[in-house]
Design a protein around this motif. Structure first.
Motif, PDB file in Angstrom:
ATOM      1  N   SER A   2      20.270  -0.332  -2.564  1.00 50.38           N
ATOM      2  CA  SER A   2      19.469   0.306  -1.522  1.00 50.38           C
ATOM      3  C   SER A   2      18.693  -0.729  -0.698  1.00 50.38           C
ATOM      4  CB  SER A   2      18.477   1.254  -2.180  1.00 50.38           C
ATOM      5  OG  SER A   2      17.566   1.716  -1.211  1.00 50.38           O
ATOM      6  N   ASN A   3      18.478  -0.382   0.543  1.00 47.83           N
ATOM      7  CA  ASN A   3      17.673  -1.237   1.418  1.00 47.83           C
ATOM      8  C   ASN A   3      16.182  -0.936   1.288  1.00 47.83           C
ATOM      9  OD1 ASN A   3      19.494  -2.915   2.824  1.00 47.83           O
ATOM     10  ND2 ASN A   3      20.242  -1.107   3.931  1.00 47.83           N
ATOM     11  N   PHE A   4      15.851   0.050   0.453  1.00 50.48           N
ATOM     12  CA  PHE A   4      14.461   0.493   0.365  1.00 50.48           C
ATOM     13  C   PHE A   4      13.990   0.521  -1.083  1.00 50.48           C
ATOM     14  CE2 PHE A   4      16.593   2.534   3.959  1.00 50.48           C
ATOM     15  CZ  PHE A   4      15.774   2.162   5.012  1.00 50.48           C
ATOM     16  N   GLU A   5      12.713   0.198  -1.265  1.00 48.30           N
ATOM     17  CA  GLU A   5      12.180   0.192  -2.633  1.00 48.30           C
ATOM     18  C   GLU A   5      10.815   0.884  -2.637  1.00 48.30           C
ATOM     19  OE1 GLU A   5      10.387  -3.108  -5.646  1.00 48.30           O
ATOM     20  OE2 GLU A   5      11.632  -3.806  -3.984  1.00 48.30           O
ATOM     21  N   ILE A   6      10.624   1.828  -3.575  1.00 48.24           N
ATOM     22  CA  ILE A   6       9.329   2.518  -3.664  1.00 48.24           C
ATOM     23  C   ILE A   6       8.318   1.580  -4.340  1.00 48.24           C
ATOM     24  CG2 ILE A   6       8.079   4.487  -4.669  1.00 48.24           C
ATOM     25  CD1 ILE A   6      10.727   6.079  -4.468  1.00 48.24           C
ATOM     26  N   ILE A   7       7.145   1.460  -3.751  1.00 49.11           N
ATOM     27  CA  ILE A   7       6.098   0.593  -4.308  1.00 49.11           C
ATOM     28  C   ILE A   7       4.789   1.391  -4.425  1.00 49.11           C
ATOM     29  CG2 ILE A   7       7.068  -1.571  -3.405  1.00 49.11           C
ATOM     30  CD1 ILE A   7       5.034  -1.358  -1.093  1.00 49.11           C
ATOM     31  N   THR A   8       3.831   0.853  -5.181  1.00 50.99           N
ATOM     32  CA  THR A   8       2.520   1.511  -5.275  1.00 50.99           C
ATOM     33  C   THR A   8       1.483   0.621  -4.599  1.00 50.99           C
ATOM     34  OG1 THR A   8       3.162   2.496  -7.364  1.00 50.99           O
ATOM     35  CG2 THR A   8       0.811   2.478  -6.895  1.00 50.99           C
ATOM     36  N   THR A   9       0.680   1.214  -3.727  1.00 48.74           N
ATOM     37  CA  THR A   9      -0.336   0.414  -3.021  1.00 48.74           C
ATOM     38  C   THR A   9      -1.665   0.473  -3.779  1.00 48.74           C
ATOM     39  OG1 THR A   9      -0.992   2.257  -1.588  1.00 48.74           O
ATOM     40  CG2 THR A   9       0.801   0.851  -0.799  1.00 48.74           C
ATOM     41  N   ASP A  10      -2.633  -0.316  -3.327  1.00 50.38           N
ATOM     42  CA  ASP A  10      -3.850  -0.524  -4.120  1.00 50.38           C
ATOM     43  C   ASP A  10      -4.731   0.709  -4.296  1.00 50.38           C
ATOM     44  OD1 ASP A  10      -2.991  -3.040  -4.455  1.00 50.38           O
ATOM     45  OD2 ASP A  10      -4.441  -4.004  -3.104  1.00 50.38           O
ATOM     46  N   ASP A  11      -4.574   1.753  -3.451  1.00 45.04           N
ATOM     47  CA  ASP A  11      -5.358   2.980  -3.695  1.00 45.04           C
ATOM     48  C   ASP A  11      -4.592   3.945  -4.606  1.00 45.04           C
ATOM     49  OD1 ASP A  11      -3.457   4.121  -2.019  1.00 45.04           O
ATOM     50  OD2 ASP A  11      -4.868   4.810  -0.497  1.00 45.04           O
ATOM     51  N   GLY A  12      -3.467   3.458  -5.164  1.00 48.31           N
ATOM     52  CA  GLY A  12      -2.691   4.267  -6.103  1.00 48.31           C
ATOM     53  C   GLY A  12      -1.628   5.115  -5.418  1.00 48.31           C
ATOM     54  N   SER A  13      -1.614   5.128  -4.080  1.00 48.20           N
ATOM     55  CA  SER A  13      -0.622   5.951  -3.372  1.00 48.20           C
ATOM     56  C   SER A  13       0.653   5.147  -3.111  1.00 48.20           C
ATOM     57  CB  SER A  13      -1.217   6.485  -2.064  1.00 48.20           C
ATOM     58  OG  SER A  13      -1.560   5.420  -1.212  1.00 48.20           O
ATOM     59  N   PRO A  14       1.781   5.862  -3.009  1.00 49.32           N
ATOM     60  CA  PRO A  14       3.065   5.183  -2.854  1.00 49.32           C
ATOM     61  C   PRO A  14       3.393   4.790  -1.419  1.00 49.32           C
ATOM     62  CG  PRO A  14       3.391   7.545  -3.053  1.00 49.32           C
ATOM     63  CD  PRO A  14       1.909   7.319  -3.120  1.00 49.32           C
ATOM     64  N   SER A  15       4.227   3.779  -1.296  1.00 54.11           N
ATOM     65  CA  SER A  15       4.800   3.412   0.002  1.00 54.11           C
ATOM     66  C   SER A  15       6.235   2.965  -0.259  1.00 54.11           C
ATOM     67  CB  SER A  15       3.973   2.303   0.662  1.00 54.11           C
ATOM     68  OG  SER A  15       4.456   2.056   1.966  1.00 54.11           O
ATOM     69  N   VAL A  16       6.901   2.512   0.793  1.00 51.84           N
ATOM     70  CA  VAL A  16       8.272   2.023   0.633  1.00 51.84           C
ATOM     71  C   VAL A  16       8.373   0.667   1.315  1.00 51.84           C
ATOM     72  CG1 VAL A  16      10.641   2.392   1.489  1.00 51.84           C
ATOM     73  CG2 VAL A  16       9.420   4.268   0.373  1.00 51.84           C
ATOM     74  N   TYR A  17       9.037  -0.279   0.627  1.00 54.09           N
ATOM     75  CA  TYR A  17       9.321  -1.580   1.236  1.00 54.09           C
ATOM     76  C   TYR A  17      10.745  -1.527   1.784  1.00 54.09           C
ATOM     77  CZ  TYR A  17      10.051  -6.523   1.952  1.00 54.09           C
ATOM     78  OH  TYR A  17      10.328  -7.721   2.539  1.00 54.09           O
ATOM     79  N   SER A  18      10.907  -1.911   3.048  1.00 53.84           N
ATOM     80  CA  SER A  18      12.239  -1.903   3.665  1.00 53.84           C
ATOM     81  C   SER A  18      12.788  -3.323   3.732  1.00 53.84           C
ATOM     82  CB  SER A  18      12.153  -1.319   5.074  1.00 53.84           C
ATOM     83  OG  SER A  18      13.332  -1.656   5.782  1.00 53.84           O
ATOM     84  N   LYS A  19      13.977  -3.499   3.152  1.00 50.76           N
ATOM     85  CA  LYS A  19      14.603  -4.830   3.233  1.00 50.76           C
ATOM     86  C   LYS A  19      15.198  -5.061   4.621  1.00 50.76           C
ATOM     87  CE  LYS A  19      15.501  -4.715  -1.652  1.00 50.76           C
ATOM     88  NZ  LYS A  19      16.428  -4.138  -2.613  1.00 50.76           N
ATOM     89  N   ILE A  20      15.436  -3.986   5.366  1.00 47.04           N
ATOM     90  CA  ILE A  20      15.989  -4.136   6.725  1.00 47.04           C
ATOM     91  C   ILE A  20      14.955  -4.797   7.634  1.00 47.04           C
ATOM     92  CG2 ILE A  20      16.925  -2.920   8.739  1.00 47.04           C
ATOM     93  CD1 ILE A  20      17.769  -0.655   6.841  1.00 47.04           C
ATOM     94  N   TYR A  21      13.693  -4.351   7.507  1.00 47.30           N
ATOM     95  CA  TYR A  21      12.637  -4.870   8.385  1.00 47.30           C
ATOM     96  C   TYR A  21      11.772  -5.926   7.688  1.00 47.30           C
ATOM     97  CZ  TYR A  21      13.879  -0.818  11.212  1.00 47.30           C
ATOM     98  OH  TYR A  21      14.557   0.105  11.977  1.00 47.30           O
ATOM     99  N   SER A  22      12.028  -6.145   6.382  1.00 45.59           N
ATOM    100  CA  SER A  22      11.188  -7.039   5.564  1.00 45.59           C
ATOM    101  C   SER A  22       9.713  -6.671   5.703  1.00 45.59           C
ATOM    102  CB  SER A  22      11.375  -8.512   5.956  1.00 45.59           C
ATOM    103  OG  SER A  22      12.710  -8.841   5.952  1.00 45.59           O
ATOM    104  N   GLU A  23       9.423  -5.410   5.622  1.00 47.55           N
ATOM    105  CA  GLU A  23       8.035  -4.927   5.731  1.00 47.55           C
ATOM    106  C   GLU A  23       7.876  -3.663   4.906  1.00 47.55           C
ATOM    107  OE1 GLU A  23       6.474  -4.055   9.668  1.00 47.55           O
ATOM    108  OE2 GLU A  23       6.561  -6.172  10.182  1.00 47.55           O
ATOM    109  N   ALA A  24       6.648  -3.411   4.458  1.00 42.92           N
ATOM    110  CA  ALA A  24       6.357  -2.129   3.808  1.00 42.92           C
ATOM    111  C   ALA A  24       5.929  -1.140   4.888  1.00 42.92           C
ATOM    112  CB  ALA A  24       5.248  -2.301   2.783  1.00 42.92           C
ATOM    113  N   CYS A  25       6.072   0.151   4.573  1.00 43.85           N
ATOM    114  CA  CYS A  25       5.679   1.188   5.538  1.00 43.85           C
ATOM    115  C   CYS A  25       4.166   1.225   5.740  1.00 43.85           C
ATOM    116  CB  CYS A  25       6.147   2.559   5.054  1.00 43.85           C
ATOM    117  SG  CYS A  25       7.885   2.869   5.384  1.00 43.85           S
ATOM    118  N   HIS A  26       3.392   0.657   4.811  1.00 40.33           N
ATOM    119  CA  HIS A  26       1.932   0.704   4.913  1.00 40.33           C
ATOM    120  C   HIS A  26       1.339  -0.632   4.518  1.00 40.33           C
ATOM    121  CE1 HIS A  26       3.253   4.866   4.103  1.00 40.33           C
ATOM    122  NE2 HIS A  26       2.364   5.158   5.018  1.00 40.33           N
ATOM    123  N   ASN A  27       0.048  -0.759   4.818  1.00 41.41           N
ATOM    124  CA  ASN A  27      -0.709  -1.901   4.346  1.00 41.41           C
ATOM    125  C   ASN A  27      -0.847  -1.751   2.824  1.00 41.41           C
ATOM    126  OD1 ASN A  27      -3.013  -3.540   3.638  1.00 41.41           O
ATOM    127  ND2 ASN A  27      -3.328  -3.695   5.854  1.00 41.41           N
TER     128      ASN A  27
END
Ligand SMILES: C[S@@+](CC[C@H](N)C(=O)[O-])C[C@H]1O[C@@H](n2cnc3c(N)ncnc32)[C@H](O)[C@@H]1O
Length: 238
Positions: A2-27
């Motif tokens: 997959s080009n996408f990976e689910i991650i957990t951010t520092d407030d405990g809420s989830p985001s996704v890291y995109s390998k296509i853009y080399s960026e996460a959807c959130h700070n």
């Protein structure tokens, strides 16, 4: 793979890291808190009285925009969101149980949640926007960064958003870069500074009425950086 990976951010809420853009959807400091600050509060959703409040989101991503809005605004919402990568919808279903009820509709996905609804338009937002005939009270401009996702930060793009706005519409975005501010101004938007979320210094609010902050005009005048436009960007990643 997959080009996408689910991650957990520092407030405990989830985001996704995109390998296509080399960026996460959130700070990484907090997806939920960032969405609340940048968009729900940035667009002053709780001051609105329409039924439904109409919101246009640029980049569905993990679906946090809709979730955070309905959790913080008791009024009925009509939420329209663009998403190029259909795989993101599958990830959103994994992340937020609400999206398990998404149903396929022509050209995308839809869901009714109480008195609120979301419509996700799948495909390149620059094409899909041409099908929209309604006006929105708020625009969440939440593409990946202008450096990685240039096509959604050009003056042509902001002109298309302008056509879907009215005199009281608020467009909010986390970016304060000179090239996107020039692009917004060249497409008719009037800008003001807003403090950025967390340790980000500045964010941008755009409206159709009022005037652009003098401080912004002075800063843009001093910079030779051009407005982002379709003529100067290279092809975006697939
Ligand atoms: C920063 S993420 C959005 C985060 C989202 N608002 C959330 O709360 O999870 C940007 C999204 O825009 C999508 N995107 C990028 N370019 C696009 C395009 N040309 N048309 C439609 N969607 C696009 C990406 O696939 C990505 O899901």
């Amino acid at each position: 793979m997959s080009n996408f990976e689910i991650i957990t951010t520092d407030d405990g809420s989830p985001s996704v890291y995109s390998k296509i853009y080399s960026e996460a959807c959130h700070n990484l400091s907090g997806a939920y808190q960032e969405t609340l600050y940048n968009f729900v509060q940035g667009c002053e959703i709780n001051k609105l009285d329409h039924r439904p409040i109409k919101i246009l989101e640029v980049g569905f991503g993990t679906g946090m925009g809709f979730i955070c809005t309905i959790e913080n605004c008791p009024k009925p919402i009509r939420f329209v969101s663009f998403e190029k990568h259909e795989e993101m919808v599958e990830l959103a279903k994994e992340i937020h149980p609400l999206y398990k009820d998404l149903r396929k509709v022509p050209g995308g996905y839809g869901l009714q949640a109480g008195e609120s609804e979301i419509l996700i338009l799948i495909g390149d937002a620059r094409d899909r926007i041409k099908e929209i005939k309604e006006q929105f009270d708020a625009i969440y401009q939440d593409a990946f960064s202008p450096r990685k996702n240039k096509e959604l930060w050009t003056k042509q793009w902001f002109k298309d958003l302008y056509k879907l706005s009215h005199d009281k519409t608020i467009l909010s975005t986390y970016s304060s870069s000179v090239s996107i501010r020039k692009a917004l101004i060249e497409s008719g938007w009037l800008l003001s500074n807003r403090k950025g979320h967390g340790n980000k210094k500045l964010a941008t609010i755009a409206k159709r009425t009022g005037e652009t902050d003098k401080e912004i005009i002075e800063k843009l005048k001093r910079s030779s950086v051009e407005a982002l436009s379709d003529e100067i960007i290279s092809f975006p990643p697939n």
